[in-house]
Design a protein around this motif. Structure first.
Motif, PDB file in Angstrom:
ATOM      1  N   ASN A 173      -5.600   1.744   1.662  1.00  0.00           N
ATOM      2  CA  ASN A 173      -6.309   0.737   0.528  1.00  0.00           C
ATOM      3  C   ASN A 173      -6.031  -0.752   0.972  1.00  0.00           C
ATOM      4  O   ASN A 173      -4.774  -1.019   1.432  1.00  0.00           O
ATOM      5  N   SER A 175      -4.949  -4.342   0.646  1.00  0.00           N
ATOM      6  CA  SER A 175      -3.911  -4.686  -0.562  1.00  0.00           C
ATOM      7  C   SER A 175      -3.731  -6.248  -0.227  1.00  0.00           C
ATOM      8  O   SER A 175      -2.752  -6.885  -0.794  1.00  0.00           O
ATOM      9  N   THR A 189      -2.364  -0.316   2.967  1.00  0.00           N
ATOM     10  CA  THR A 189      -1.365   0.587   2.492  1.00  0.00           C
ATOM     11  C   THR A 189      -1.664   2.079   2.424  1.00  0.00           C
ATOM     12  O   THR A 189      -2.966   2.172   1.737  1.00  0.00           O
ATOM     13  N   ASN A 196       2.381   5.393  -5.355  1.00  0.00           N
ATOM     14  CA  ASN A 196       2.725   4.097  -5.001  1.00  0.00           C
ATOM     15  C   ASN A 196       4.139   3.569  -5.242  1.00  0.00           C
ATOM     16  O   ASN A 196       4.572   2.603  -4.851  1.00  0.00           O
ATOM     17  N   THR A 246       2.361   0.762   5.983  1.00  0.00           N
ATOM     18  CA  THR A 246       1.599  -0.559   5.962  1.00  0.00           C
ATOM     19  C   THR A 246       1.074  -0.971   7.197  1.00  0.00           C
ATOM     20  O   THR A 246       1.773  -0.767   8.238  1.00  0.00           O
TER      21      THR A 246
END
Length: 387
Positions: A173, A175, A189, A196, A246
Motif C-alpha cells: 500500500n 503510504s 508498506t 498494521n 517497506t
C-alpha cells in the motif's frame, strides 16, 4: 520548411512512440544489495546439545544478488535473485540461516510476472547439501504481480507484490513520499501474516523446498524444545512465517532504492502461539547499496528524460525555428522572382526597372521620358560660313 516539418514529426514520435520503447527494465541488471540489522536467531550449534538455544540481539546481514538470465528480449526480462540471511557473528556456513535462489520473468514495462508454455514465469532452486557438486535443479513456482521491481511511472496506489517464501502475492500500500539521498521516493508498506500494528493475524505455513519437508515440520524431544513433562516425549512443531516490508521506490523508473524487512520464522503447535523462534529479524538496506540504487534510478531517469523530454523539446524548438526561417526565405525568394519576371510588381517606387508616368504607372520603354541634351555650337567652322 521540409526540415522543420520533419523535426516536428520526430518530436511527436519521440514523445509518443519512442518513449514507450525506452521506458523498460534494462537488460543489464547486475546488482549486489546488502541490508543489515539485528534480531533473535537460533544457534545451529545447539542442535547437538541438550536444548535448542535462541540468541538475542545478534548482528544479521541479508545479501541479495540480482542478475539477468534467459529469456530476455524486447518484451520480457528474467531476473535471478539469490537471497541469503546470515549471522555475522559466526563464520562461514555456521552462521547461515536462510538461503533462496528465486527466478522470475517480468514484463519489462509493467514489471508484472509473465508465464508462457515454455516458461512457467518463475521458479525456486531446490536446496543442496553443503558440498553437493551436482547441478542445481529448479522447482516451478509461477509468480504473480510485481517482484523486485515496480513499473515505470509508478502510481500512488496499492500494488500486488509477490513473496517467494509465502509463495503468494500480497498488497503493498502507498503510504507517502520520502527523500532518499536526494531522490523523492514513493513509500509502500506490505504485511504478510501481520496486521498494521505488527500483531500476528494470519501467519503462513512455511513451504518446504525439500522432498521430505525437513524444514517445515520438526519432531524433537520435549527437552530439546524446552517443554515441561516427559523430556523424552516426541513433540512435532510446524514452521510458520510472517513478514513486514517497506519499499522506497523511484516513481519514474520503478527501481526499489531502499528496503526495510522484518521477517519472523518460528515453530509452534498453534499458528498464533509461537513456541520456538528460528529467526526474528529487522534489516535495512545499507548506505552503500542505497547510493548504488539511487544512482541506477537517476541513470534510468536521465535515459527516459533524454528520449521523452529533452530531445522532443529540442526538436520542437529547432523545427519551429527552421519552419519559420523556411517560410521567410520562401517569401523573399518569391518576391525576388516576381521582380525579375515582372518588374512592375515592385511597388516600392524604385526606378531600376523602367520609368513610370505621373500617376506611378509603368510606361513602355519607347514612350519613356528621355532627357534632352543641349546642342553645342561647332567651333571649327570658317568664320565667314553662316551657321
Amino acid at each position: 520548411m521540409g526540415l522543420g516539418a520533419a523535426l516536428l514529426i520526430a518530436a511527436l514520435l519521440l514523445t509518443t512512440y519512442t518513449k514507450g520503447k525506452i521506458a523498460k527494465i534494462p537488460l543489464n541488471v547486475d546488482a549486489t544489495l546488502v541490508s543489515d540489522g539485528k534480531g533473535t536467531a537460533f544457534d545451529p550449534a545447539s542442535l547437538t546439545g541438550d536444548r535448542f538455544v535462541v540468541n538475542q540481539n545478534v548482528p544479521l546481514v541479508m545479501q541479495q544478488q540480482i542478475s539477468v538470465e534467459s529469456p530476455a528480449n524486447a518484451d520480457v526480462v528474467t531476473l535471478q535473485v539469490g537471497d541469503t540471511l546470515r549471522r555475522s557473528d559466526q563464520q562461514k556456513d555456521k552462521g547461515l540461516l536462510l538461503a533462496m535462489v528465486d527466478t522470475v520473468t517480468l514484463n519489462r514495462k509493467t514489471a508484472e510476472a509473465v508465464s508462457s508454455e515454455s516458461n512457467p514465469g518463475g521458479a525456486v532452486q531446490k536446496p543442496r547439501a553443503i558440498g553437493d557438486q551436482n547441478p542445481p535443479t529448479n522447482i516451478a513456482l509461477p509468480h504473480e504481480g510485481l517482484t523486485y521491481r515496480f513499473p515505470f511511472e509508478t502510481e500512488k496506489k496499492t500494488y500486488q507484490v509477490f513473496d517467494p517464501i509465502a509463495q503468494k502475492a500480497y498488497d503493498a500500500n502507498y503510504s507517502g513520499e520520502e527523500d532518499v539521498n536526494g531522490l523523492t521516493a514513493y513509500k509502500f508498506t506490505q504485511n504478510v501474516g501481520f496486521d498494521n500494528d505488527g500483531k500476528l493475524v494470519e501467519p503462513v505455513k512455511y513451504a518446504s523446498l525439500y522432498d521430505d519437508d525437513a524444514d517445515s515440520q520438526v519432531t524433537a524431544r520435549a527437552a530439546l524444545w524446552g517443554l515441561p513433562g516427559d523430556p523424552e516425549a516426541p513433540i512435532t512443531m510446524t514452521r510458520y512465517y510472517a513478514a513486514q516490508r517497506t519499499f522506497w521506490v523511484d516513481p519514474v523508473s520503478g527501481t526499489i532504492v531502499k528496503e526495510s524487512d522484518r521477517g519472523y520464522h518460528y515453530y509452534a503447535r498453534d499458528a498464533l502461539k509461537p513456541e520456538m523462534t528460528f529467526v526474528d529479524y529487522t534489516v535495512t538496506t545499507n548506505q552503500q547499496s542505497v547510493e548504488s540504487q539511487v544512482a541506477a534510478a537517476f541513470d534510468e531517469r536521465d535515459r527516459v528524460a533524454l528520449w521523452g523530454r529533452i530531445l522532443p523539446i529540442t526538436f520542437t524548438a529547432l523545427g519551429l525555428i527552421t519552419l519559420i526561417g523556411g517560410a521567410l526565405l520562401g517569401s523573399f525568394s518569391l518576391r525576388a522572382e516576381s521582380l525579375l519576371v515582372d518588374p512592375g510588381l515592385d511597388d516600392t517606387g524604385s526606378q531600376f526597372f523602367g520609368g513610370r508616368d505621373d500617376e506611378g504607372q509603368p510606361v513602355p520603354g519607347a514612350e519613356a521620358k528621355t532627357e534632352k541634351l543641349p546642342a553645342q555650337r561647332p567651333t571649327d567652322l570658317p568664320p565667314d560660313r553662316p551657321v
